[in-house]
Write a protein that holds these residues in place. Structure first.
Motif, mmCIF file in Angstrom:
data_model
loop_
_atom_site.group_PDB
_atom_site.id
_atom_site.type_symbol
_atom_site.label_atom_id
_atom_site.label_comp_id
_atom_site.label_asym_id
_atom_site.label_seq_id
_atom_site.Cartn_x
_atom_site.Cartn_y
_atom_site.Cartn_z
ATOM 1 N N GLU A 1 -9.298 -8.014 13.482
ATOM 2 C CA GLU A 1 -9.821 -7.606 12.191
ATOM 3 C C GLU A 1 -10.184 -6.140 12.191
ATOM 4 N N SER A 2 -10.099 -5.566 11.003
ATOM 5 C CA SER A 2 -10.503 -4.176 10.882
ATOM 6 C C SER A 2 -12.001 -4.088 11.101
ATOM 7 N N SER A 3 -12.487 -2.900 11.329
ATOM 8 C CA SER A 3 -13.907 -2.791 11.618
ATOM 9 C C SER A 3 -14.754 -2.704 10.363
ATOM 10 N N PHE A 4 -14.197 -3.124 9.238
ATOM 11 C CA PHE A 4 -15.035 -3.257 8.058
ATOM 12 C C PHE A 4 -16.140 -4.261 8.331
ATOM 13 N N ALA A 5 -17.276 -3.983 7.757
ATOM 14 C CA ALA A 5 -18.358 -4.945 7.912
ATOM 15 C C ALA A 5 -18.209 -6.074 6.906
ATOM 16 N N PHE A 6 -17.189 -5.997 6.082
ATOM 17 C CA PHE A 6 -17.096 -6.917 4.960
ATOM 18 C C PHE A 6 -15.968 -7.913 5.123
ATOM 19 N N SER A 7 -15.549 -8.148 6.317
ATOM 20 C CA SER A 7 -14.362 -8.972 6.487
ATOM 21 C C SER A 7 -14.612 -10.399 6.024
ATOM 22 N N GLY A 8 -13.552 -11.103 5.789
ATOM 23 C CA GLY A 8 -13.689 -12.508 5.439
ATOM 24 C C GLY A 8 -13.273 -12.843 4.036
ATOM 25 N N PRO B 1 1.569 -9.137 -1.891
ATOM 26 C CA PRO B 1 0.773 -9.154 -0.659
ATOM 27 C C PRO B 1 0.794 -7.784 0.007
ATOM 28 N N GLY B 2 -0.310 -7.402 0.612
ATOM 29 C CA GLY B 2 -0.362 -6.126 1.323
ATOM 30 C C GLY B 2 0.772 -6.021 2.333
ATOM 31 N N GLY B 3 1.287 -4.829 2.478
ATOM 32 C CA GLY B 3 2.389 -4.631 3.408
ATOM 33 C C GLY B 3 1.961 -4.843 4.856
ATOM 34 N N ILE B 4 2.902 -5.265 5.665
ATOM 35 C CA ILE B 4 2.668 -5.389 7.111
ATOM 36 C C ILE B 4 3.705 -4.519 7.805
ATOM 37 N N GLY C 1 -0.598 3.805 1.306
ATOM 38 C CA GLY C 1 0.768 3.454 0.923
ATOM 39 C C GLY C 1 0.971 1.984 0.628
ATOM 40 N N GLY C 2 -0.087 1.178 0.694
ATOM 41 C CA GLY C 2 0.044 -0.237 0.358
ATOM 42 C C GLY C 2 0.252 -1.150 1.556
ATOM 43 N N THR C 3 0.063 -0.609 2.752
ATOM 44 C CA THR C 3 0.179 -1.439 3.953
ATOM 45 C C THR C 3 -1.219 -1.804 4.425
ATOM 46 N N THR C 4 -1.480 -3.088 4.560
ATOM 47 C CA THR C 4 -2.833 -3.535 4.900
ATOM 48 C C THR C 4 -2.923 -4.124 6.309
ATOM 49 N N MET C 5 -1.812 -4.159 6.993
ATOM 50 C CA MET C 5 -1.863 -4.567 8.403
ATOM 51 C C MET C 5 -0.764 -3.834 9.178
ATOM 52 N N ILE C 6 -1.118 -3.412 10.379
ATOM 53 C CA ILE C 6 -0.117 -2.790 11.245
ATOM 54 C C ILE C 6 -0.032 -3.560 12.556
ATOM 55 N N MET C 7 1.086 -3.394 13.219
ATOM 56 C CA MET C 7 1.210 -3.920 14.576
ATOM 57 C C MET C 7 1.639 -2.760 15.470
ATOM 58 N N VAL D 1 -9.737 1.486 13.445
ATOM 59 C CA VAL D 1 -8.816 1.006 12.413
ATOM 60 C C VAL D 1 -9.495 0.776 11.063
ATOM 61 N N CYS D 2 -8.791 1.130 10.014
ATOM 62 C CA CYS D 2 -9.277 0.896 8.651
ATOM 63 C C CYS D 2 -8.651 -0.358 8.054
ATOM 64 N N CYS D 3 -7.672 -0.912 8.722
ATOM 65 C CA CYS D 3 -7.080 -2.160 8.234
ATOM 66 C C CYS D 3 -6.869 -3.081 9.435
ATOM 67 N N ASP D 4 -6.457 -4.293 9.163
ATOM 68 C CA ASP D 4 -6.248 -5.231 10.267
ATOM 69 C C ASP D 4 -5.071 -4.780 11.117
ATOM 70 N N TYR D 5 -5.093 -5.192 12.355
ATOM 71 C CA TYR D 5 -3.978 -4.818 13.215
ATOM 72 C C TYR D 5 -3.700 -5.887 14.255
ATOM 73 N N GLY D 6 -2.498 -5.834 14.782
ATOM 74 C CA GLY D 6 -2.126 -6.679 15.905
ATOM 75 C C GLY D 6 -1.468 -5.808 16.951
ATOM 76 N N LEU D 7 -1.322 -6.345 18.137
ATOM 77 C CA LEU D 7 -0.661 -5.578 19.201
ATOM 78 C C LEU D 7 0.507 -6.361 19.789
ATOM 79 N N HIS D 8 1.598 -5.661 20.026
ATOM 80 C CA HIS D 8 2.642 -6.150 20.921
ATOM 81 C C HIS D 8 2.337 -5.512 22.278
ATOM 82 N N VAL D 9 2.808 -6.125 23.331
ATOM 83 C CA VAL D 9 2.615 -5.496 24.647
ATOM 84 C C VAL D 9 3.982 -5.103 25.216
#
Ligand SMILES: NC(=O)NCCC(=O)O
Ligand SMILES: [Zn+2]
Ligand SMILES: [Zn+2]
Length: 489
Positions: A455-462, A12-15, A44-50, A76-84
């Motif tokens: 979601e990342s701003s790819f137009a191809f999500s899903g 699985p892609g790295g987080i 580097g193989g990470t597909t989501m960041i927080m 963003v080029c990959c999915d992301y989440g935020l902590h506050v």
């Protein structure tokens, strides 16, 4: 000691649960923004960041969150989440925490025991943790004793210690602050995630608390696993300053191995990068006073390779544990599992084809970061992400980022993994799928309804994994409105 004879692995892609791609430190913005940082992540193989939307004292949490969404969404080029990040306490802060959890899917709040503009007193910490418990969010902590650091730093400056070594000399190991935060969180009956566990003594505090049954989670960093604090004494000022981060790397060269042991045996659960990069001219602001050196290092691109090298290649962990420590545990802790952190029907098609037999040498000359320095310079890593797929889109092939990223946001033209039956445009090499790891991460009471996934701003999500054949990835390549992609590639 594990010994493996393995070829390609589909993992699985790295987080990466800990990045700062738009941190303002002493009036300066990080060298890597949400664009270059996430591009480096994918390489580097990470597909989501927080990342962290940090509200300073008196700032509205919701406004800061909105600002970060605006900064990140278009880049963003990959999915992301935020902590506050929460830096003060009053009723409004509490209400905003509730709003963020209920309406925006935020389920993690970072608190600080250091940094003047962020640090909380013990009673404030207790209140924030009570609120986290009530709203089902996970409390996070940067555990260092800010007041002692301020005093020690001044003492060092007064006796003429102005160089980067003063940074580590002024910062006691985090055991005391870690213990304090854990004790307060326990008093509030609130699960606690300790970010950047950097010293042996802090790691031991986390381990002992877990053995007592307290719901405490610990995060190792690529920096802490891959290098050490002897660099603060390097004769080259820029080199030494390049390693300045908080908590600092410890000069004891056995610390990285110790932290890796704990990541391998499950005492520490996640691995972040704390990527927070500053260029030479920015670091140079602290030339005559280490207190002014902006804190932070790279690690987002190299995190997976460093963990593989020091963990799996060294024989300390097996590949399943690697997947847990670099992806699955974070997905579970931050409530995005099994959409993320797993290769299975219905999960997002974030897949890395990992080649354990290939090597690469880390260098600032070749990395995808915008920063001019790499703390892992010269490290030879076995284990290379040969193909990286984010939501079904091949963005890295043969270890190379497919197409130079264009700030003008050109439509993505790279290959797309096959849709259901038919001839794939691009085949993933036949290789075992390494699933979600074996690690069960207890989330205690933390079970917010939100998902905190953007979601990342790819137009191809899903794109999701095909449930008829989980090895295949089903993409639903949708044409964006107006036929124009908002993708970055
Ligand atoms: N870690 C660091 O040095 N900079 C980023 C801010 C933080 O995480 O404390
Ligand atoms: Zn921190
Ligand atoms: Zn950080």
């Amino acid at each position: 000691m594990y010994i493996y004879y393995i070829s390609y692995l589909n993992i699985p892609g790295g987080i990466d649960p800990h990045t700062h791609l738009n941190l303002n430190c002493m009036g300066m913005n990080t060298a890597d923004d949400f664009y270059s940082g996430t591009k480096a992540a994918l390489a580097g193989g990470t597909t989501m960041i927080m990342d962290f939307a940090i509200a300073h004292k008196g700032e509205s949490l919701v406004e800061v969150y909105d600002k970060y969404r605006e900064l990140a969404d278009s880049k963003v080029c990959c999915d992301y989440g935020l902590h506050v990040g929460v830096s003060s306490w009053d009723d409004k802060v509490g209400t905003e925490m509730e709003t963020l959890t209920k309406e925006k899917g935020i389920n993690s709040f970072k608190t600080y025991l250091a940094y003047e503009e962020n640090m909380l007193e013990d009673d404030e910490l207790y209140r924030v943790y009570n609120k986290c418990r009530d709203i089902g969010a996970l409390a996070m902590v940067h555990a260092e004793n800010g007041k002692i650091i301020q005093m020690k730093a001044k003492e060092l400056i007064d006796i003429g210690v102005t160089g980067p070594e003063g940074h580590v000399l002024s910062r006691p190991e985090e055991a005391e602050a870690t213990q304090r935060a854990i004790t307060i969180a326990n008093q509030a009956n609130c699960p606690l995630y300790v970010v950047h566990v950097m010293s042996k003594s802090a790691a031991k505090v986390v381990s002992v608390a877990r053995r007592k049954g307290q719901v405490v989670l610990g995060e190792a960093l690529a920096a802490g696993l891959g290098t050490d604090g002897t660099n603060y004494w390097n004769k080259c000022w820029r080199h030494a300053a390049g390693y300045v981060m908080s908590p600092p790397l410890r000069p004891d060269s056995s610390t990285p191995g110790y932290l890796m042991d704990l990541l391998a045996n499950g005492d520490l659960q996640c691995t972040g990068s704390d990527n927070c990069t500053f260029n030479a001219d920015q670091k140079a602001i602290g030339k005559d006073d280490f207190r002014l050196i902006p804190n932070g290092v790279n690690g987002l691109e190299d995190r997976m390779s460093v963990v593989w090298e020091k963990g799996v290649h060294s024989g300390k962990m097996d590949p399943c544990r690697f997947v847990a420590a670099t992806s699955t545990a974070a997905a579970k802790v931050f409530n995005i599992y099994p959409k993320k952190g797993r290769i299975a029907a219905g999960s997002d098609a974030d897949v890395v084809v990992w080649n354990p037999n290939e090597t690469r040498t880390i260098s600032a000359k070749t990395h995808n970061h915008a920063v001019d320095f790499n703390i892992f310079e010269g490290m030879i890593c076995h284990g290379v992400p040969e193909v990286v797929i984010t939501r079904g889109h091949v963005v890295v092939e043969d270890g190379q980022v497919n197409k130079p990223c264009k700030v003008e946001r050109e439509p993505y033209t790279g290959p797309v993994i096959q849709v259901g039956a038919g001839t794939p445009e691009k085949k993933i090499p036949e290789s075992p799928i390494i699933g979600d790891g074996t690690e069960f991460v207890s989330r205690g009471k933390t079970q917010s309804g939100g998902r905190n996934l953007h979601e990342s701003s790819f137009a191809f999500s899903g794109a999701q994994i095909d449930d008829k054949d989980p090895k295949r990835i089903q993409t639903r390549v949708s044409n964006p409105p107006g036929g124009k992609s908002s993708g970055l590639w």
